[in-house]
Design a protein around this motif. Structure first.
Motif, PDB file in Angstrom:
ATOM      1  N   PRO A 134      -3.783   0.355  -2.299  1.00  0.00           N
ATOM      2  CA  PRO A 134      -4.409   0.794  -1.499  1.00  0.00           C
ATOM      3  C   PRO A 134      -3.806   2.177  -0.894  1.00  0.00           C
ATOM      4  CG  PRO A 134      -3.901  -1.588  -0.816  1.00  0.00           C
ATOM      5  CD  PRO A 134      -3.059  -1.093  -2.186  1.00  0.00           C
ATOM      6  N   VAL A 135      -4.521   3.216  -0.865  1.00  0.00           N
ATOM      7  CA  VAL A 135      -3.647   4.470  -0.393  1.00  0.00           C
ATOM      8  C   VAL A 135      -4.461   5.071   0.773  1.00  0.00           C
ATOM      9  CG1 VAL A 135      -3.317   6.861  -1.300  1.00  0.00           C
ATOM     10  CG2 VAL A 135      -2.964   4.913  -2.809  1.00  0.00           C
ATOM     11  N   VAL A 136      -3.637   5.422   1.718  1.00  0.00           N
ATOM     12  CA  VAL A 136      -4.114   6.163   2.871  1.00  0.00           C
ATOM     13  C   VAL A 136      -3.720   7.720   2.739  1.00  0.00           C
ATOM     14  CG1 VAL A 136      -3.563   6.624   5.207  1.00  0.00           C
ATOM     15  CG2 VAL A 136      -4.123   4.364   4.422  1.00  0.00           C
ATOM     16  N   GLY A 181       0.670  -1.211   0.022  1.00  0.00           N
ATOM     17  CA  GLY A 181       0.040   0.128  -0.085  1.00  0.00           C
ATOM     18  C   GLY A 181       0.962   1.399   0.104  1.00  0.00           C
ATOM     19  N   MET A 182       0.139   2.359  -0.180  1.00  0.00           N
ATOM     20  CA  MET A 182       0.932   3.807  -0.066  1.00  0.00           C
ATOM     21  C   MET A 182       0.513   4.752   1.131  1.00  0.00           C
ATOM     22  SD  MET A 182       1.566   4.629  -3.841  1.00  0.00           S
ATOM     23  CE  MET A 182       2.693   5.930  -3.546  1.00  0.00           C
ATOM     24  N   ARG A 213      -5.010   9.072  -5.574  1.00  0.00           N
ATOM     25  CA  ARG A 213      -5.667   7.749  -5.154  1.00  0.00           C
ATOM     26  C   ARG A 213      -6.599   7.314  -5.973  1.00  0.00           C
ATOM     27  NH1 ARG A 213      -8.023   7.347   0.750  1.00  0.00           N
ATOM     28  NH2 ARG A 213      -9.212   9.119  -0.031  1.00  0.00           N
ATOM     29  N   ASP A 214      -7.308   7.865  -7.004  1.00  0.00           N
ATOM     30  CA  ASP A 214      -8.211   7.246  -7.954  1.00  0.00           C
ATOM     31  C   ASP A 214      -7.240   6.692  -9.031  1.00  0.00           C
ATOM     32  OD1 ASP A 214     -10.188   7.908  -6.483  1.00  0.00           O
ATOM     33  OD2 ASP A 214     -11.067   9.758  -7.743  1.00  0.00           O
ATOM     34  N   GLU A 215      -6.142   7.575  -9.567  1.00  0.00           N
ATOM     35  CA  GLU A 215      -5.362   7.096 -10.308  1.00  0.00           C
ATOM     36  C   GLU A 215      -4.434   5.738 -10.098  1.00  0.00           C
ATOM     37  OE1 GLU A 215      -1.074   8.880 -12.474  1.00  0.00           O
ATOM     38  OE2 GLU A 215      -2.815  10.466 -11.809  1.00  0.00           O
ATOM     39  N   PHE A 216      -4.068   5.622  -8.826  1.00  0.00           N
ATOM     40  CA  PHE A 216      -3.273   4.504  -8.352  1.00  0.00           C
ATOM     41  C   PHE A 216      -4.020   3.370  -8.206  1.00  0.00           C
ATOM     42  CE2 PHE A 216      -0.144   8.000  -6.531  1.00  0.00           C
ATOM     43  CZ  PHE A 216       0.385   8.184  -7.732  1.00  0.00           C
TER      44      PHE A 216
END
Length: 314
Positions: free
Chosen positions: A116-118, A69-70, A109-112
């Motif tokens: 999982p992005v926080v 995740g990121m 976040r939508d692009e990646f």
């Protein structure tokens, strides 16, 4: 609304990467001007925003390759009242800057996806990150940071992270502000080459005092803006305060803060050596799920950290 505010995924077992040292990379390697390391300036032009997008895209590629995740921190380390005033921003302008910082990361976040992005709202110290000058009381620290905390809590940020704190009163104050706003917060202390805060206080004492004064409100602690050789030997997995540390954002350089302040060039250190030191830390401290970099680090260091700690999945 926030995707993760009540259920932060990095509190489980999956590894989450952060970026490296945004400001040092953009200044020294991209030639951008960021007075006072104030990366929020980039939010004021389309070209600046594109520089932020390009910067984070390199790290998204690493996360995809290693199946992590990121945690994306907003470029708002300097977007609080005193620093904003130095650059002509009043209270309303700072609210807009903090809000735009989050909305830009929402776009990323939508692009990646499906990584999982926080989204973490970044808060910096009122003073110098290296020197505990003009130290505040807890009450004054809470009052100072409340405006930025409130601005970020009104967005879709999942959490807050106060980076490069160097004394406990400010850490307690910003934690109280986060509690008032109902925001989860991580507290990241910086240490000198002896593993102690710039005030001379031990890291363990600082974490215990903050936890005691806030009923353990921080969701976790981090160490940032120091090399692992400065603090790794102090992290005894049997100590309760050590188990409260879930993140590391180390410097590339082994130099002291004073030495780094005097450097005219960028010390990028040894990425592979840094990755190996993270792997050893994670072997001893399996709760370390948030790994990234600070001054002097870039995508090469984060790639080395991911490679040392995770198998390639794609």
């Amino acid at each position: 609304m926030s995707h993760n505010r009540s259920n932060l995924p990095q509190l489980r077992d999956q590894l989450f990467l952060t970026d490296g040292g945004m400001e040092t990379y953009l200044i020294f390697q991209q030639g951008l001007e960021l007075p006072d390391f104030a990366s929020f300036h980039l939010l004021q032009t389309p070209e600046g925003e594109e520089a932020i997008r390009a910067y984070f895209r390199a790290y998204a590629g690493i996360a995809r390759r290693y199946g992590t995740g990121m945690v994306l921190d907003t470029p708002t380390w300097r977007a609080s009242a005193d620093w904003g005033a130095r650059h002509g921003l009043d209270a309303d302008a700072l609210v807009r800057v903090n809000g735009r910082a989050v909305s830009l990361l929402e776009e990323l976040r939508d692009e990646f996806a499906p990584v999982p992005v926080v989204i973490s709202g970044c808060i910096g110290p009122r003073g110098d990150g290296y020197v505990p000058d003009a130290m505040m009381t807890v009450r004054h620290a809470e009052a100072y940071h409340q405006a930025q905390v409130d601005a970020l809590s009104a967005t879709n940020a999942d959490m807050l992270c106060a980076l490069t704190l160097n004394y406990v009163e400010e850490a307690i104050g910003v934690t109280h502000a986060a509690r008032t706003a109902g925001m989860p917060i991580a507290i990241a202390f910086t240490v000198e080459t002896n593993g102690k805060l710039p005030t001379g206080q031990s890291l363990g004492s600082a974490i215990r005092i903050v936890d005691g004064a806030t009923s353990g409100y921080p969701v976790y602690y981090m160490v940032n803006c120091a090399h692992p050789t400065h603090f790794a030997h102090l992290l005894d997995p049997e100590e309760h305060w050590v188990r409260r540390i879930r993140g590391i954002r180390a410097n590339a350089s082994c130099r002291s803060h004073a030495e780094l302040n005097e450097c005219a060039d960028l010390d990028t250190g040894d990425p592979l050596g840094l990755g190996a030191s993270y792997a050893e830390l994670r072997r001893r401290l399996p709760q370390l799920t948030v790994l990234g970099g600070c001054c002097g680090t870039d995508h090469r260091h984060i790639e080395a950290i991911a490679s040392a700690c995770m198998p390639v999945v794609a």
